[in-house]
Motif scaffolding. Structure first.
Motif, mmCIF file in Angstrom:
data_model
loop_
_atom_site.group_PDB
_atom_site.id
_atom_site.type_symbol
_atom_site.label_atom_id
_atom_site.label_comp_id
_atom_site.label_asym_id
_atom_site.label_seq_id
_atom_site.Cartn_x
_atom_site.Cartn_y
_atom_site.Cartn_z
ATOM 1 N N LEU A 27 10.408 2.428 -4.530
ATOM 2 C CA LEU A 27 10.898 1.408 -3.613
ATOM 3 C C LEU A 27 12.054 1.935 -2.782
ATOM 4 O O LEU A 27 12.604 1.223 -1.957
ATOM 5 C CB LEU A 27 11.381 0.181 -4.393
ATOM 6 N N ASP A 28 12.432 3.196 -3.047
ATOM 7 C CA ASP A 28 13.580 3.775 -2.363
ATOM 8 C C ASP A 28 13.131 4.352 -1.022
ATOM 9 O O ASP A 28 12.255 5.211 -0.969
ATOM 10 C CB ASP A 28 14.162 4.876 -3.253
ATOM 11 N N LEU A 29 13.738 3.868 0.060
ATOM 12 C CA LEU A 29 13.266 4.304 1.380
ATOM 13 C C LEU A 29 13.478 5.796 1.586
ATOM 14 O O LEU A 29 12.651 6.461 2.213
ATOM 15 C CB LEU A 29 13.996 3.506 2.467
ATOM 16 N N ASN A 30 14.568 6.344 1.041
ATOM 17 C CA ASN A 30 14.803 7.771 1.229
ATOM 18 C C ASN A 30 13.743 8.592 0.501
ATOM 19 O O ASN A 30 13.265 9.600 1.011
ATOM 20 C CB ASN A 30 16.196 8.130 0.714
ATOM 21 N N GLU A 31 13.369 8.127 -0.691
ATOM 22 C CA GLU A 31 12.305 8.815 -1.425
ATOM 23 C C GLU A 31 11.001 8.764 -0.636
ATOM 24 O O GLU A 31 10.249 9.740 -0.581
ATOM 25 C CB GLU A 31 12.101 8.144 -2.789
ATOM 26 N N ILE A 32 10.743 7.611 -0.037
ATOM 27 C CA ILE A 32 9.502 7.468 0.733
ATOM 28 C C ILE A 32 9.503 8.463 1.884
ATOM 29 O O ILE A 32 8.501 9.142 2.153
ATOM 30 C CB ILE A 32 9.361 6.025 1.256
ATOM 31 N N VAL A 33 10.648 8.596 2.553
ATOM 32 C CA VAL A 33 10.714 9.539 3.679
ATOM 33 C C VAL A 33 10.546 10.973 3.174
ATOM 34 O O VAL A 33 9.821 11.764 3.764
ATOM 35 C CB VAL A 33 12.048 9.379 4.429
ATOM 36 N N ARG A 34 11.200 11.285 2.056
ATOM 37 C CA ARG A 34 11.074 12.643 1.529
ATOM 38 C C ARG A 34 9.625 12.972 1.225
ATOM 39 O O ARG A 34 9.166 14.081 1.456
ATOM 40 C CB ARG A 34 11.905 12.778 0.250
ATOM 41 N N ALA A 35 8.912 11.973 0.685
ATOM 42 C CA ALA A 35 7.515 12.232 0.325
ATOM 43 C C ALA A 35 6.655 12.460 1.553
ATOM 44 O O ALA A 35 5.524 12.941 1.441
ATOM 45 C CB ALA A 35 6.975 11.046 -0.474
ATOM 46 N N GLN A 36 7.188 12.136 2.735
ATOM 47 C CA GLN A 36 6.377 12.307 3.943
ATOM 48 C C GLN A 36 6.625 13.648 4.631
ATOM 49 O O GLN A 36 6.151 13.864 5.743
ATOM 50 C CB GLN A 36 6.653 11.168 4.926
ATOM 51 N N GLY A 37 7.378 14.526 3.977
ATOM 52 C CA GLY A 37 7.603 15.844 4.559
ATOM 53 C C GLY A 37 6.392 16.741 4.384
ATOM 54 O O GLY A 37 5.559 16.518 3.518
ATOM 55 N N GLY A 38 6.300 17.790 5.206
ATOM 56 C CA GLY A 38 5.210 18.756 5.053
ATOM 57 C C GLY A 38 3.980 18.377 5.840
ATOM 58 O O GLY A 38 3.967 17.390 6.581
ATOM 59 N N GLY A 49 0.824 -1.203 0.000
ATOM 60 C CA GLY A 49 0.000 0.000 0.000
ATOM 61 C C GLY A 49 0.857 1.251 0.000
ATOM 62 O O GLY A 49 0.654 2.172 -0.809
ATOM 63 N N ILE A 50 1.857 1.283 0.888
ATOM 64 C CA ILE A 50 2.754 2.432 0.971
ATOM 65 C C ILE A 50 3.494 2.621 -0.359
ATOM 66 O O ILE A 50 3.613 3.732 -0.869
ATOM 67 C CB ILE A 50 3.764 2.208 2.120
ATOM 68 N N LEU A 51 3.937 1.514 -0.926
ATOM 69 C CA LEU A 51 4.666 1.615 -2.195
ATOM 70 C C LEU A 51 3.762 2.159 -3.287
ATOM 71 O O LEU A 51 4.192 2.948 -4.127
ATOM 72 C CB LEU A 51 5.214 0.245 -2.605
ATOM 73 N N LEU A 52 2.497 1.740 -3.276
ATOM 74 C CA LEU A 52 1.559 2.243 -4.281
ATOM 75 C C LEU A 52 1.363 3.744 -4.120
ATOM 76 O O LEU A 52 1.340 4.497 -5.091
ATOM 77 C CB LEU A 52 0.209 1.543 -4.132
ATOM 78 N N VAL A 53 1.230 4.178 -2.864
ATOM 79 C CA VAL A 53 0.955 5.594 -2.621
ATOM 80 C C VAL A 53 2.149 6.442 -3.051
ATOM 81 O O VAL A 53 1.989 7.459 -3.733
ATOM 82 C CB VAL A 53 0.638 5.827 -1.134
ATOM 83 N N TYR A 54 3.369 6.033 -2.668
ATOM 84 C CA TYR A 54 4.523 6.879 -2.948
ATOM 85 C C TYR A 54 5.198 6.545 -4.272
ATOM 86 O O TYR A 54 6.053 7.298 -4.728
ATOM 87 C CB TYR A 54 5.530 6.783 -1.802
ATOM 88 N N GLY A 55 4.849 5.426 -4.858
ATOM 89 C CA GLY A 55 5.364 5.104 -6.186
ATOM 90 C C GLY A 55 6.866 4.894 -6.258
ATOM 91 O O GLY A 55 7.483 5.161 -7.284
ATOM 92 N N ALA A 110 -7.901 3.555 -4.990
ATOM 93 C CA ALA A 110 -7.835 4.945 -4.539
ATOM 94 C C ALA A 110 -6.711 5.692 -5.246
ATOM 95 O O ALA A 110 -6.897 6.831 -5.707
ATOM 96 C CB ALA A 110 -7.626 4.981 -3.024
ATOM 97 N N VAL A 111 -5.552 5.035 -5.356
ATOM 98 C CA VAL A 111 -4.419 5.687 -6.026
ATOM 99 C C VAL A 111 -4.752 5.967 -7.483
ATOM 100 O O VAL A 111 -4.480 7.042 -8.012
ATOM 101 C CB VAL A 111 -3.157 4.795 -5.913
ATOM 102 N N LEU A 112 -5.412 5.010 -8.106
ATOM 103 C CA LEU A 112 -5.805 5.191 -9.503
ATOM 104 C C LEU A 112 -6.776 6.359 -9.624
ATOM 105 O O LEU A 112 -6.692 7.171 -10.555
ATOM 106 C CB LEU A 112 -6.456 3.907 -10.015
ATOM 107 N N ALA A 113 -7.713 6.456 -8.660
ATOM 108 C CA ALA A 113 -8.712 7.522 -8.724
ATOM 109 C C ALA A 113 -8.059 8.888 -8.513
ATOM 110 O O ALA A 113 -8.421 9.865 -9.166
ATOM 111 C CB ALA A 113 -9.797 7.279 -7.675
ATOM 112 N N VAL A 114 -7.099 8.960 -7.601
ATOM 113 C CA VAL A 114 -6.503 10.248 -7.271
ATOM 114 C C VAL A 114 -5.499 10.675 -8.338
ATOM 115 O O VAL A 114 -5.544 11.790 -8.849
ATOM 116 C CB VAL A 114 -5.819 10.176 -5.887
ATOM 117 N N LYS A 115 -4.617 9.736 -8.705
ATOM 118 C CA LYS A 115 -3.563 10.109 -9.645
ATOM 119 C C LYS A 115 -4.004 9.993 -11.099
ATOM 120 O O LYS A 115 -3.346 10.506 -11.996
ATOM 121 C CB LYS A 115 -2.323 9.237 -9.409
ATOM 122 N N GLY A 116 -5.052 9.215 -11.335
ATOM 123 C CA GLY A 116 -5.602 9.129 -12.698
ATOM 124 C C GLY A 116 -4.868 8.182 -13.602
ATOM 125 O O GLY A 116 -3.694 8.029 -13.615
#
Lengths: 362, 491, 163
Positions: A182-193, A174-180, A356-362
Motif C-alpha cells: 500500500l506504500d506509494l513509494n514501494e509501488i513506484v520502485r516496483a515500476q523501475g526497469g 488491481g495495482i495493489l494486488l500486483v505490487y503487494g 492472474a496474480v495467484l497463477a503467477v506468484k503461486g
C-alpha cells in the motif's frame, strides 16, 4: 531534532508551492487551452507596463479582483458552515499530496530522507480516505447557502462523488494486488526497469483496464466537464457555489484545480512509474556522439523530480483536453455509467487480476 | 487448524444458491413467477436435507474455520429441523406469493440466507460466529416481513421487527464485549472460565452474560421480550410467519443450548431462578394473551410464545430427558405450526382476508381435509395423544419433574389447560358453527395442501413411533461439544 | 510531544461528541460527528496504527457520515424542537446510568501503577490486520459480507417502486 523539523517544513512548503503554483497556472492554462481548441486567442489583455506575456498575468489580475470583491454571506444560511465549507473543500485536496513521493529516498545531512511529506504505510488508502472528505465541502456549502439551486447542486455532487468513489477505490485494488503493497513509494520502485529492454515496467501495462477505470472515476471526482453536474450552470445557476463570491469562491475553484493536480499525480505514481527515470542510474545514459553520461549525487533526485513533474503536466494537459472536448452528461447517464458499467467492470478487473496474480506468484 | 470448508458444505451450498436466486431476481420480468427458482430451491433443500440426515450419525466433534464453527450431532439435527421447516415453507410459498403479488426469486434467496445464518448460530463455537449468524438470520427476515408493501401491516411488521431486532442485537453485542473484556476470548470454551462470584471480573461477567441471554431471549420470543411477536407474526406474509415461528425458534434455542451448556456448573444455580421466572412468565403471557385473539395469525403467534415457554422448561432441567424433550418438541412444533399456518394460507384470500375466527366458521365441514388436519395440529399443540405434541410435552414436563422442579411442571400443565380455552375456540368455529359467508371462495393452493398433508402425517408419525427419534436425540447431546469433558479433548 | 497531541485530540473527540448531542441542527450534529471521527483517527495515528486510522477516516468520516448528511439534506429535516435541558424522568436515568458506566470504565482503564500496556509490534498496520482477517476470521468476514448483501437487496426490494 531541529534538522528533522526543518526537513519536514521544507517538504511541506515545497509541496504547497508545487500544488498551489500549478493550480494557479492552471487557471490561465484553462483559458488558453480552451481558446486554442476553439480557435480563439484567449485571455491576453492583462498587462504590466504594456508587457502582456501571452496573458500570464491574468491569474494575478484574477486574484486581485477576487480579493477586492464583496464577501457575501446569505442572511438565512448557516453562517459558520458557509464560511467553513470552502476550507473543507480545499484542505483535503492539498492534504492528499502528503503521501505522494516526488523522488527516491536521498541522503542529506547524514540521514535518509524520503521525498514526500509523510511516510504512512497505508499511503494509497490514505489518499482515498482524505479525498473522500472533500465531498463535505460541496454538500455543506450547498446546504449552508439556503438556496434551492445550491442544495440541488450539493445533492448531485454528494451522490455523484460517493458513487464514483466506490469505483475509484476499487480500480486501484488491481495495482495493489500486483505490487503487494500500500506504500506509494514501494509501488513506484516496483515500476523501475524494462520488459524486453524497452517497455518500461509501468503499472498501466499490467493494469490497462484498471487505469482506464481509475482515470474515468477520478475525472468524475474532480467534477469537471463531462461530469460537472453539481455545477451545471445551464440548469442550476452555479450549483453548490451559487452564493459564494470573492476568495471563498476562489477556494472552490482552486480546490478543483488542486484535485486535477492530485489526479494527475496519482495517475503518474500508480500507473506511469512516478519518479522513475527513463534511464538506468547505475549504468548511466548512453548518448550517441557524447558517450556514456553518468548521473550522480543530487542530480538523481532532481531529475526524478523533473520526470515526475513532466508526467503530471502531461496528465494535466490530457485532463484539460478532455474537459474542453466532451459536452456534459445527463444526470441519469452519470449515475448509470457508474453503477451499471464501471462498477461491474472494476469488479471483473479485480477478479481477473486476483486469479492472474495467484497463477503467477503461486 | 485449517479452513476445512467441507464441514460447512451445507451452508456454502445454501449461500451460493441464495446468490443465484438473487441474481435470477434481477432478471425476472414483472408479473411472472420464478417457477424455475422455486423448483431448484425445493430440490436443493431435499438434497441438503438428505445429506444432513446421512451426516447426522457422525460421532464426535469436528471444527472448521480455525475453530469458529463446530460440527457435531446436535448441529446436524438442528440443521435438519431447519431444512425441514424451510422445505415445508417452500411448498406453500408459490401459491401464496402469487396470490399476494410478491412472487420474486429474491424471496427464495433471502429464505436461504436466513437459513445460513441459523446454521451458523447453532453450529457456533464462538460468540463471534453466533452473533454474525444471528445477523445473517435476522436481516433477511426483516426484509421478508415487510415484503407485502401494499398491505398496511406488513411494512409495520418489518419496521418494528427491524428496530427492535437491531436494538437487541446491539444489546447482545454489548454483552459479548463485556464477556470479551472479562475473559479475553469469545470462544465458547472460554465461557467455562466464567465465574460470577470469585473472579475479580465478576460484575463484568454477570452483566455480559445477562445482556447476551437477553438478546437471544428476544429472538426466541421469551417474556418479557415477547411483545413484538404478535404484531410481527400478524403483519408478515403468512409463509414467513410460519418460517419465523419454527426455524427462528430452532435457531434461537440452538444458540441458547450452546451457551447454557458451555457455562461452568457453579453458575447454573444462580441462573436457574431467572430462567424459572422467564419460563413461567412466557407461558402465562402466551396463553393468557391468546385467549383474547380473534385473528388466527395473532392467536398462533401468542401460542408460539407459550410454546417457547414449554421449551424453556425442558432446557432448564439440564438432564437427558430435558435434552431429548427439547429436540423432540422442536421437531413436533415445526410440523404442527407449519401445518397450522398452511391451513390458514389455504383458507385465506388475497390481502389477508379470511383469517379471523369468524371467517373460519363451518369451514371444517365444507373442506373436511383441511378441517381435520387443522384439528390434528390443534390437538397436537394442546398435547393430546397420539400426536407428536403430546410426546414432546410429556418429555419436557417429565424432565422438569425429574430435575426437582415440580412447581414448574405443574405450572406447565396448568398452562396447557388454559390453552384449551383458545384452541377449542378454533375447533368450535371450524366444526360447530354455521357458515358465515354467503359466497364461499374455494381454498386454493395445491402446494399448501401438500404441506398440510405432510405435516399431518408427520405429526401422527412422531406421535406414534417415539423410540427411535428419542434414541437418536439422546445421541445428539452425548456426541456433541456440550458434553462435559469434551472440550478438554478437542484437537 | 505525544502526550500533548494525545490530550489535544482526545479533547477534540470528546468535545465534538458533546456537540453531536447538544446541537439542535441535525446537519451541524453530523459535522460534529465527523469531527469526532477524525479526532479518533488521529488518536490511532498516535498509536502508529496507520491502517486503522486511515480506515476510520475512509469508512466513518468519508462514507457513513457523508451518507448521513446526504439523507438529512434530502429529507430536509427541520431544526428539532428539543425541550429545554431539564433533569427529569428518563433523562435523569440516562445521566445516572452514563455516570456509573463512566466511573466503571474509568476504574478499569485509567492508568494504574503498571501504566498502559504497550502496543505490540506491527500493531494496526496492514499485515497485522489482513492476516487474521482473511485466515482466522475469514468466516466472520464472509458472514458480514452476506449481511451487507442482504441489506442492499432488501433495500432495493422494499424501496423500489416497481420490483
Amino acid at each position: 531534532m531541529w534538522i528533522d523539523l526543518l526537513i519536514v517544513t521544507c517538504k511541506v512548503l515545497f509541496m504547497f508551492l508545487f500544488v498551489l503554483g500549478i493550480a494557479g497556472i492552471l487557471t490561465w492554462v484553462e483559458r488558453k487551452q480552451s481558446a486554442v481548441l476553439q480557435d480563439r486567442i484567449g485571455a491576453n489583455r492583462a498587462s504590466i507596463f504594456g508587457v502582456r506575456m501571452i496573458g500570464l498575468f491574468h491569474p494575478i489580475a484574477d486574484a486581485l479582483k477576487l480579493f477586492t470583491k464583496e464577501d457575501f454571506v446569505p442572511l438565512h444560511g448557516h453562517r459558520v458552515l458557509f464560511v467553513l465549507s470552502p476550507a473543507l473543500a480545499i484542505v483535503p485536496a492539498l492534504m492528499t499530496f502528503a503521501v505522494i513521493p516526488f523522488g527516491d529516498n536521498v541522503h542529506v545531512l547524514g540521514r535518509e530522507v524520503s521525498l514526500r511529506v509523510s511516510d504512512i504505510n497505508a499511503g494509497v488508502v490514505l489518499v482515498f480516505a482524505i479525498a473522500s472528505l472533500s465531498v463535505y465541502g460541496i454538500t455543506l456549502a450547498g446546504w449552508a447557502s439556503d438556496n434551492r439551486y445550491s442544495l440541488l447542486g450539493a445533492l448531485r455532487g454528494a451522490a455523484q462523488m460517493f458513487s464514483y468513489e466506490v469505483v475509484l477505490g476499487l480500480s486501484v485494488i488491481g495495482i495493489l494486488l500486483v505490487y503487494g503493497t500500500l506504500d506509494l513509494n514501494e509501488i513506484v520502485r516496483a515500476q523501475g526497469g524494462y520488459w524486453l529492454g524497452f517497455i518500461p515496467r509501468w503499472g498501466v501495462f499490467v493494469q490497462p483496464v484498471g487505469f482506464l477505470l481509475y482515470f474515468t472515476a477520478a475525472f468524475a471526482e474532480t467534477k469537471r466537464m463531462p461530469f460537472d453536474l453539481p455545477e451545471g450552470e445551464s440548469e442550476i445557476v452555479a450549483g453548490y457555489f451559487t452564493e459564494y463570491s470573492g476568495m471563498k469562491y476562489a477556494a472552490f475553484l482552486f480546490s478543483e484545480f488542486c484535485e486535477m493536480v492530485l489526479v494527475a499525480g496519482l495517475s503518474a505514481t500508480l500507473f506511469f512509474g512516478g519518479w522513475q527515470l527513463p534511464v538506468d542510474v547505475a549504468r548511466g545514459l548512453a548518448l550517441p556522439l557524447v558517450g556514456v553520461v553518468h548521473i550522480s549525487g543530487l542530480w538523481v533526485p532532481l531529475l526524478q523530480l523533473l520526470t515526475f513533474c513532466l508526467k503530471v503536466v502531461i496528465f494535466l494537459w490530457l485532463l484539460m483536453q478532455i474537459r474542453w472536448t466532451l459536452p456534459r452528461f445527463r444526470y441519469d447517464q452519470v449515475m448509470s455509467l457508474c453503477w451499471k458499467v464501471l462498477l461491474p467492470l472494476v469488479l471483473l478487473n479485480i477478479a481477473v487480476t486476483a486469479v492472474a496474480v495467484l497463477a503467477v506468484k503461486g | 487448524m485449517d479452513f476445512r470448508v467441507g464441514l460447512v458444505a451445507v451452508e456454502v451450498a445454501l449461500s451460493l444458491l441464495a446468490l443465484l436466486f438473487i441474481l435470477l431476481g434481477a432478471w425476472q420480468r414483472p408479473n411472472t413467477s420464478p417457477t424455475g427458482a422455486w423448483a431448484v430451491a425445493v430440490l436443493a433443500l431435499i438434497a441438503l436435507g438428505g445429506f444432513s440426515l446421512s451426516s447426522s450419525g457422525i460421532d464426535g466433534v469436528a471444527r472448521s474455520f480455525y475453530g469458529l464453527v463446530v460440527s457435531d450431532r446436535l448441529g446436524a439435527f438442528l440443521g435438519l429441523f431447519s431444512l425441514i421447516s424451510g422445505l415445508l415453507v417452500l411448498f406453500m410459498s408459490p401459491a401464496y406469493l402469487s396470490r399476494e403479488g410478491i412472487h420474486k426469486a429474491e424471496y427464495y434467496g433471502l429464505v436461504f440466507l436466513s437459513l445460513v445464518g441459523g446454521f451458523f448460530m447453532f453450529k457456533a463455537a464462538s460468540l463471534l460466529t453466533l452473533f454474525l449468524g444471528l445477523e445473517v438470520l435476522s436481516m433477511p427476515l426483516y426484509v421478508l416481513c415487510g415484503l407485502k408493501r401494499n398491505f398496511g401491516k406488513s411494512p409495520e411488521a418489518g419496521l418494528k421487527y427491524f428496530y427492535l431486532g437491531a436494538f437487541f442485537s446491539a444489546v447482545m453485542l454489548y454483552g459479548i464485549s463485556f464477556l470479551y473484556g472479562a475473559l479475553g476470548t469469545v470462544n465458547l470454551e472460554g465461557l467455562a472460565a466464567l465465574a460470577i462470584s470469585s473472579n475479580r471480573h465478576g460484575l463484568m461477567c454477570a452483566f455480559g452474560l445477562a445482556l447476551l441471554l437477553c438478546g437471544l431471549a428476544f429472538k426466541a420470543g421469551l417474556a418479557p421480550f415477547h411483545a413484538w411477536v404478535p404484531d410481527v407474526y400478524e403483519g408478515a406474509p403468512t409463509t414467513i410467519t410460519a418460517f419465523m415461528a419454527t426455524f427462528v425458534k430452532v435457531a434461537a434455542f440452538g444458540a441458547l443450548i450452546r451457551i447454557l451448556f458451555s457455562l461452568p456448573p457453579d453458575i447454573l444455580p444462580v441462573l436457574k431462578p431467572f430462567g424459572w421466572l422467564v419460563a413461567v412468565l412466557t407461558m402465562f403471557a402466551g396463553n393468557l394473551g391468546a385467549l383474547y385473539q380473534t385473528n388466527i395469525k395473532r392467536l398462533l403467534a401468542f401460542s408460539s410464545i407459550a410454546h417457547a415457554g414449554y421449551l424453556l422448561v425442558g432446557l432448564l432441567s439440564f438432564n437427558a430427558l430435558g435434552q431429548q424433550g427439547v429436540l423432540y418438541y422442536l421437531l413436533a412444533y415445526t410440523f404442527m405450526n407449519v401445518g397450522a399456518f398452511a391451513v390458514v394460507i389455504a383458507f385465506g384470500q388475497r390481502g389477508e382476508e379470511n383469517v379471523t375466527l369468524d371467517d373460519l366458521r363451518g369451514m371444517g365441514l365444507r373442506h373436511p381435509f383441511l378441517g381435520v388436519a387443522m384439528a390434528l395440529f390443534i390437538l397436537s399443540m394442546i398435547g393430546i395423544p397420539p400426536t407428536a405434541g403430546f410426546v414432546g410435552k410429556y418429555y419436557l414436563f417429565a424432565a422438569a419433574l425429574s430435575a426437582g422442579m415440580p412447581v414448574l411442571a405443574v405450572i406447565g400443565v396448568l398452562n396447557s389447560v388454559i390453552s384449551l380455552g383458545y384452541y377449542l375456540r378454533v375447533l368450535v368455529a371450524l366444526f360447530m358453527m354455521p357458515e358465515a359467508r354467503a359466497v364461499i371462495i374455494p381454498p386454493k393452493g395445491f402446494g399448501a395442501k401438500v404441506a398440510v398433508a405432510a405435516c399431518a402425517v408427520l405429526v401422527l408419525w412422531f406421535g406414534c413411533f417415539v423410540s427411535s427419534p428419542i434414541a437418536a436425540f439422546q445421541g445428539a447431546f452425548s456426541q456433541s461439544m456440550l458434553q462435559p469433558g469434551t472440550i478438554a479433548r478437542l484437537p | 510531544m505525544q502526550a500533548v497531541f494525545f490530550w489535544l485530540f482526545s479533547a477534540l473527540a470528546v468535545g465534538c461528541a458533546l456537540g453531536v448531542v447538544f446541537k439542535k441542527n441535525p446537519v451541524v450534529s453530523a459535522v460534529f460527528l465527523m469531527g469526532s471521527m477524525l479526532a479518533l483517527a488521529c488518536l490511532f495515528l498516535l498509536l502508529d496504527a496507520h491502517f486503522i486510522a486511515v480506515i476510520q477516516v475512509l469508512v466513518y468520516a468519508g462514507a457513513v457520515m457523508v451518507l448521513f448528511s446526504f439523507i438529512i439534506m434530502i429529507l430536509n429535516l427541520p431544526q428539532e424542537e428539543l425541550p429545554p435541558l431539564a433533569l427529569g424522568g428518563t433523562r435523569a436515568w440516562g445521566v445516572a446510568f452514563g455516570a456509573v458506566a463512566l466511573l466503571f470504565l474509568a476504574g478499569k482503564f485509567f492508568p494504574t501503577k503498571e501504566g498502559f500496556m504497550p502496543t505490540s509490534r506491527g500493531f494496526g498496520d496492514v499485515r497485522s490486520i489482513a492476516v487474521p482477517l482473511f485466515r482466522e476470521y475469514a468466516l466472520a468476514f464472509e458472514l458480514t459480507s452476506l449481511v451487507l448483501l442482504v441489506g442492499i437487496v432488501g433495500a432495493v426490494l422494499l424501496a423500489k417502486r416497481k420490483v
